[in-house]
Structure formats: C-alpha cells, structure tokens
Design a protein around this motif. Sequence first.
Motif, short mmCIF file in Angstrom:
data_model
loop_
_atom_site.label_atom_id
_atom_site.label_comp_id
_atom_site.label_asym_id
_atom_site.label_seq_id
_atom_site.Cartn_x
_atom_site.Cartn_y
_atom_site.Cartn_z
N ALA A 181 0.84 -1.20 0.00
CA ALA A 181 0.00 0.00 0.00
C ALA A 181 0.88 1.25 0.00
O ALA A 181 1.95 1.27 0.61
N GLY A 216 -2.56 4.82 1.75
CA GLY A 216 -3.33 3.61 2.07
C GLY A 216 -3.96 2.91 0.88
O GLY A 216 -4.67 1.93 1.05
N PRO A 223 -9.06 2.49 0.07
CA PRO A 223 -7.85 2.50 0.91
C PRO A 223 -7.97 1.50 2.07
O PRO A 223 -9.08 1.22 2.54
N HIS A 236 -7.49 1.69 5.18
CA HIS A 236 -8.15 2.12 6.41
C HIS A 236 -9.67 2.01 6.32
O HIS A 236 -10.35 2.03 7.34
#
Length: 111
Positions: free
Chosen positions: A20, A24, A71, A73
């Motif tokens: 990544a 992210g 992403p 997260h």
Amino acid sequence: MTRWFRSYWAEEDTWFYVEADADGWVTRQVELQGALEKPVAAASSTEWEAAQRAGTLADYEATFGATAEVPIHEWDPHAPLDLTAGEFETVWLTARATCQARARARSTHEA
C-alpha cells in the motif's frame, strides 16, 4: 511511505499480501487460498488501470485478479502482520508466475 503486510481472512481461507502507498491505496495485492496457499490473484493497480484504459480489463482480471478498490483504512485488514519489501516481493513473483502459467494453460485449452 510504502507499507507491506499480510492478513488472513478465515471466512475465505485466504492470505492477502498487500503493498500500500502512503495514502493507504493498494498498489499490489496477492491472494493465496487454502491450506496449500494456492495463488488466485497477483494484481497491480497500475496494470489494472492500464488494462481498463486499453479495453482489456476482463483479460487482465481473468489472469491476475484485481486489487482492493478502497484505501486499507476503509476495509480494516484482519490482524495485519508487517512484511519487508523482500518478503512481499518473493510472494509476488511466485504468485505472478503461477497466474501467468494458469493463463497460458487456459489459452492453450481454448485454442
């Protein structure tokens, strides 16, 4: 800063190996499935985007799969274990070779 990690998803019996970027976004992703950790995907977001622009996305995904489209997260990897760049690269190269061999075998059988 680039990050490499792996995460196991028991419900799919799959190890996800992820590279990544600093924001992210997944740049490369490998999926190894089952007890034998069979490579089922080894996709690059850069290659995926190029295939999309070229109109060859279906062929790319049939050979290499796809990366996560959000992403990391936002999808919260299951207990991620950090990897070194070298550890990721070893898995990446092996999975890519397997995906390419499977695609060659598929095209031979279709011909």
